[in-house]
Design a protein around this motif. Sequence first.
Motif, PDB file in Angstrom:
ATOM      1  N   HIS A  24       0.675  -1.214  -0.111  1.00  0.00           N
ATOM      2  CA  HIS A  24      -0.104   0.025   0.115  1.00  0.00           C
ATOM      3  C   HIS A  24       0.805   1.235   0.068  1.00  0.00           C
ATOM      4  CE1 HIS A  24      -3.675  -2.303   0.370  1.00  0.00           C
ATOM      5  NE2 HIS A  24      -4.442  -1.211   0.836  1.00  0.00           N
ATOM      6  N   ARG A  25       0.375   2.205  -0.668  1.00  0.00           N
ATOM      7  CA  ARG A  25       0.935   3.490  -0.335  1.00  0.00           C
ATOM      8  C   ARG A  25       0.704   4.153   1.128  1.00  0.00           C
ATOM      9  NH1 ARG A  25      -2.302   9.074  -2.917  1.00  0.00           N
ATOM     10  NH2 ARG A  25      -1.698  10.252  -1.162  1.00  0.00           N
ATOM     11  N   LEU A  26       1.727   4.878   1.551  1.00  0.00           N
ATOM     12  CA  LEU A  26       1.752   5.292   2.801  1.00  0.00           C
ATOM     13  C   LEU A  26       2.190   6.984   2.671  1.00  0.00           C
ATOM     14  CD1 LEU A  26       3.214   3.800   6.022  1.00  0.00           C
ATOM     15  CD2 LEU A  26       3.883   6.073   5.334  1.00  0.00           C
ATOM     16  N   ASP A  27       1.328   7.685   3.417  1.00  0.00           N
ATOM     17  CA  ASP A  27       1.484   9.137   3.542  1.00  0.00           C
ATOM     18  C   ASP A  27       1.842   9.493   5.175  1.00  0.00           C
ATOM     19  OD1 ASP A  27       0.549   9.140   0.929  1.00  0.00           O
ATOM     20  OD2 ASP A  27      -0.833  10.674   1.191  1.00  0.00           O
ATOM     21  N   ILE A  28       2.883   9.888   5.236  1.00  0.00           N
ATOM     22  CA  ILE A  28       3.379  10.499   6.736  1.00  0.00           C
ATOM     23  C   ILE A  28       2.728  12.050   6.719  1.00  0.00           C
ATOM     24  CG2 ILE A  28       5.036  11.148   8.171  1.00  0.00           C
ATOM     25  CD1 ILE A  28       7.061   9.256   6.579  1.00  0.00           C
ATOM     26  N   TRP A  29       1.877  12.097   7.894  1.00  0.00           N
ATOM     27  CA  TRP A  29       1.388  13.349   8.087  1.00  0.00           C
ATOM     28  C   TRP A  29       2.117  13.854   9.445  1.00  0.00           C
ATOM     29  CZ3 TRP A  29      -1.123  16.945   5.656  1.00  0.00           C
ATOM     30  CH2 TRP A  29      -1.878  18.018   6.262  1.00  0.00           C
ATOM     31  N   LEU A  30       2.511  15.090   9.312  1.00  0.00           N
ATOM     32  CA  LEU A  30       3.019  15.816  10.613  1.00  0.00           C
ATOM     33  C   LEU A  30       2.212  16.797  10.873  1.00  0.00           C
ATOM     34  CD1 LEU A  30       6.975  16.140   8.861  1.00  0.00           C
ATOM     35  CD2 LEU A  30       5.895  14.360  10.069  1.00  0.00           C
ATOM     36  N   HIS A  31       2.060  16.884  12.416  1.00  0.00           N
ATOM     37  CA  HIS A  31       1.031  17.772  12.979  1.00  0.00           C
ATOM     38  C   HIS A  31       1.608  19.081  13.296  1.00  0.00           C
ATOM     39  CE1 HIS A  31       3.287  17.378  16.889  1.00  0.00           C
ATOM     40  NE2 HIS A  31       3.469  16.072  16.723  1.00  0.00           N
ATOM     41  N   GLY A  32       0.837  19.873  13.660  1.00  0.00           N
ATOM     42  CA  GLY A  32       1.223  21.452  13.945  1.00  0.00           C
ATOM     43  C   GLY A  32       1.492  21.532  15.373  1.00  0.00           C
ATOM     44  N   ARG A  33       1.860  22.685  15.536  1.00  0.00           N
ATOM     45  CA  ARG A  33       2.508  22.961  17.029  1.00  0.00           C
ATOM     46  C   ARG A  33       1.252  23.009  17.948  1.00  0.00           C
ATOM     47  NH1 ARG A  33       6.785  25.913  19.592  1.00  0.00           N
ATOM     48  NH2 ARG A  33       6.447  26.865  21.406  1.00  0.00           N
ATOM     49  N   GLY A  34       1.597  22.095  19.129  1.00  0.00           N
ATOM     50  CA  GLY A  34       0.414  22.478  19.969  1.00  0.00           C
ATOM     51  C   GLY A  34       1.189  22.178  21.412  1.00  0.00           C
ATOM     52  N   GLU A  35       1.279  23.230  22.341  1.00  0.00           N
ATOM     53  CA  GLU A  35       2.245  23.412  23.176  1.00  0.00           C
ATOM     54  C   GLU A  35       1.497  22.265  24.487  1.00  0.00           C
ATOM     55  OE1 GLU A  35       3.026  27.239  24.501  1.00  0.00           O
ATOM     56  OE2 GLU A  35       4.222  27.711  22.423  1.00  0.00           O
ATOM     57  N   ARG A  36       0.178  22.100  24.324  1.00  0.00           N
ATOM     58  CA  ARG A  36      -0.387  21.176  25.196  1.00  0.00           C
ATOM     59  C   ARG A  36      -0.630  19.737  24.756  1.00  0.00           C
ATOM     60  NH1 ARG A  36      -2.564  26.347  25.947  1.00  0.00           N
ATOM     61  NH2 ARG A  36      -2.899  26.934  28.213  1.00  0.00           N
ATOM     62  N   SER A  37      -0.120  19.535  23.569  1.00  0.00           N
ATOM     63  CA  SER A  37      -0.363  18.342  22.748  1.00  0.00           C
ATOM     64  C   SER A  37       1.024  17.281  23.333  1.00  0.00           C
ATOM     65  CB  SER A  37      -0.447  18.419  21.258  1.00  0.00           C
ATOM     66  OG  SER A  37      -1.270  19.096  21.140  1.00  0.00           O
ATOM     67  N   THR A  38       0.990  16.804  24.718  1.00  0.00           N
ATOM     68  CA  THR A  38       1.807  15.957  25.064  1.00  0.00           C
ATOM     69  C   THR A  38       1.254  14.821  24.828  1.00  0.00           C
ATOM     70  OG1 THR A  38       1.021  16.432  27.232  1.00  0.00           O
ATOM     71  CG2 THR A  38       2.980  17.663  26.664  1.00  0.00           C
ATOM     72  N   GLU A  39       1.846  13.467  25.273  1.00  0.00           N
ATOM     73  CA  GLU A  39       1.478  12.299  24.866  1.00  0.00           C
ATOM     74  C   GLU A  39       0.049  11.940  25.303  1.00  0.00           C
ATOM     75  OE1 GLU A  39       5.862  12.072  25.838  1.00  0.00           O
ATOM     76  OE2 GLU A  39       4.089  13.048  26.662  1.00  0.00           O
ATOM     77  N   THR A  40      -0.686  12.328  26.361  1.00  0.00           N
ATOM     78  CA  THR A  40      -1.997  11.795  26.479  1.00  0.00           C
ATOM     79  C   THR A  40      -2.755  12.399  25.608  1.00  0.00           C
ATOM     80  OG1 THR A  40      -1.484  11.682  28.971  1.00  0.00           O
ATOM     81  CG2 THR A  40      -3.619  12.062  28.332  1.00  0.00           C
ATOM     82  N   GLN A  41      -2.674  13.708  25.313  1.00  0.00           N
ATOM     83  CA  GLN A  41      -3.554  14.475  24.470  1.00  0.00           C
ATOM     84  C   GLN A  41      -3.174  14.052  22.883  1.00  0.00           C
ATOM     85  OE1 GLN A  41      -1.527  15.858  26.283  1.00  0.00           O
ATOM     86  NE2 GLN A  41      -3.437  16.627  27.959  1.00  0.00           N
ATOM     87  N   PHE A  42      -2.226  13.525  22.424  1.00  0.00           N
ATOM     88  CA  PHE A  42      -1.723  13.224  21.142  1.00  0.00           C
ATOM     89  C   PHE A  42      -2.305  11.677  21.105  1.00  0.00           C
ATOM     90  CE2 PHE A  42       0.890  10.406  18.574  1.00  0.00           C
ATOM     91  CZ  PHE A  42       1.145  11.064  17.492  1.00  0.00           C
ATOM     92  N   ILE A  43      -2.238  10.873  22.084  1.00  0.00           N
ATOM     93  CA  ILE A  43      -2.767   9.562  21.682  1.00  0.00           C
ATOM     94  C   ILE A  43      -4.153   9.585  21.434  1.00  0.00           C
ATOM     95  CG2 ILE A  43      -2.925   7.264  22.846  1.00  0.00           C
ATOM     96  CD1 ILE A  43      -0.007   7.774  23.895  1.00  0.00           C
ATOM     97  N   ASP A  44      -4.645  10.300  22.438  1.00  0.00           N
ATOM     98  CA  ASP A  44      -6.115  10.407  22.420  1.00  0.00           C
ATOM     99  C   ASP A  44      -6.740  11.065  21.253  1.00  0.00           C
ATOM    100  OD1 ASP A  44      -8.833  10.210  24.451  1.00  0.00           O
ATOM    101  OD2 ASP A  44      -8.789  12.050  23.155  1.00  0.00           O
TER     102      ASP A  44
END
Length: 708
Positions: A178-198
Amino acid sequence: MLFCDNVFELILRRSRFSRRLIVWLVVSLVVVPTRGDGPQDNIPENVRPVPPQGIELDPSDQTEIVASLESLESKIRSLRESDLPRTSGHLPDVEIFSRAVRQAVEYRELFAAGDVPKAKRLLAEGHRRADSLADAKTPWTTQTGLVVRGFRSRIDDTVQPYGLVIPESYPFSGQQKHRLDIWLHGRGERSTETQFIDERMNRIGRIAPNDTIVVHPFGRYSNAFKFAGEIDVLEALEHARRCYRVDPQRIAIRGFSMGGAGCWQLAVHYPSLFFAANPGAGFSETPEFLKSFQKETLQPTWFEQKLWRMYDCTGYAGNLLNLPTVAYSGELDIQKQAADMMEQAMRDQRLRLTHLIGPQTKHDIHPESLKTIEQKLTSLSIEGRDRLPEVIDFTTYTLRYNQSFWVTITGLEEHWERANVRAAIIPERNTILLTPRNVRSLRLEMPAGTSPFKPQSPVQIAIGFSSDADPRSDVSRGRRPLIAERPESDRSWTCNLIHTDEGWQIGDVDESILVKKHGLQGPIDDAFMDRFIVVTPSAVSDNAAVDAWAKDEMRHFVSQWRQQFRGDAIVKRDADVTPEDIQTSNLILFGDPQSNSVIGEIVDRLPLEWNAEEIKIGVESFPAQHHAPAMIYPNPVNPERYVVLNSGFTYREYAYLNNARQVPKLPDWAIIDIRSPADSLWPGKIVAADFFDELWRVKTLVSSAVER
């Protein structure tokens, strides 16, 4: 407004809200912007914390979360002790949940009332996976839709999360890739692991192309996917390729805002990894972006300006010759500046950038523009990545980034100056044309099945051609070509070239000579892009000032590594360093030759003199009682790994406020006057600093080394 809504919702829900937290919230609303950037973040003496401090948990929530967390960690210990191959291979898929919540609780990284149920959801999923793994089952590995996976990073052994979107059409049996696209997220100073995973468990995200796997790297938080964040992207991709059938010819790099900046840098530094790049907004270089977006007055040292060349994508724009690129900007977005800068830089290289503009759009992706982007990438994915382009025009400033398709630069004449290789294949003549500049050695390598040369004839290499247009139509300047080996029977071909006093020759670099090479070229920050161990002193130095400063810097680094790169640094006493550590890890040594026995053992083999009275490097010396060196150098005991003296990554708290600032602050070595206290910019006063030459030797110094 979202932050304000969350705050007042939290206040209404909490009848026993602590007085201290109310004060903190009021101050936050008045003083701390919900979004960083701008002149308020240009004051080094007043740096706000990143990430910000979170809420105090309600006692009942605290008790519930901690109890569930401890139970999950107990299950993980049992799984680890079982030591079953299936268990150990999938344990990071469980550990990411416990580690995320553990950090959120210990370091107050739940930022609003809505983050509390997120932590509980993560723990519930962690328990489900732990229980399944105990029964030798891994249902999430055959799940379509939104999936969160984890891997153990080679840098520091921490588990790092990443998200996936697995299309419903993905067959878990069969051979189809399959084709695979990597998507890089924007800046989020509150986006630590818990927020990112959720979020990765509950939101598709901005893109979901048909029949395409989408990988969402965490990138170790908010660093524009540089340094350890860059390695995180590569490690997440590597893990996804092990776990899913990915077509290596159809991997795209994409992102928006901070993710757009990451997309630019990964595209120009790894041009042969992807079939397409799709950067949106972000930034593409440091100085002009900070002037225009941050309204910052810059006063860089000479070595900082050189070090901008590590990540300033404009200098690498020509590398997009063989990487189709579809850039996007909102018409009214100030971050359109990034693509404008790249458009001009590409024009200077006779390349025309596809730049889609979202009409009357600020910092967002216009829906019609997104449709056009998807159509273009779908079309590009049909052919996929060009495995063997006939013409390459590759530029770099450092051997950290040294490859474009079949050309690999293995040695430079001088780091941080522009190095370039123009290369062209003329198959009908069994000839390669080359023009290297600022290059000392290189390798030409065509993998099995790709060599276009006639197998019964040797390959000719003509060095130096004059045309600035298409080198395939050029004629060699009459120099006698080098005669290389014929292709092998598997249709592969490899040739190593080295520049000598007699000119270019076919041959290998002398491995017995200490020389800068890929992965061992500096600067100091390079040591933290691979496995490292922090080595603490076990003795007390007679120099109390340097001893205290070095220990403070060590504590600062370990703390900031966790805070900014979301890792737990491996820390060992000097007496506990093993031969295996020396073979596998860069050693980050804090202290002096008296306090740290590892420094004491190797100091005589480092390019400086350091005793109780003075530190001498080159022709200059500095009183040892209030000076200390920061340095990177190949480990004299194992020159395939680094040692670093008294330094972590070299940018500090002030740089966290804008991702474009997150670039190296120090070169290969520096002398620090510790009488000036460490601050948000520097570890002390930098009184001398420079790069080593290509043989890791000290260059000639002048008294104004920092100012020149």
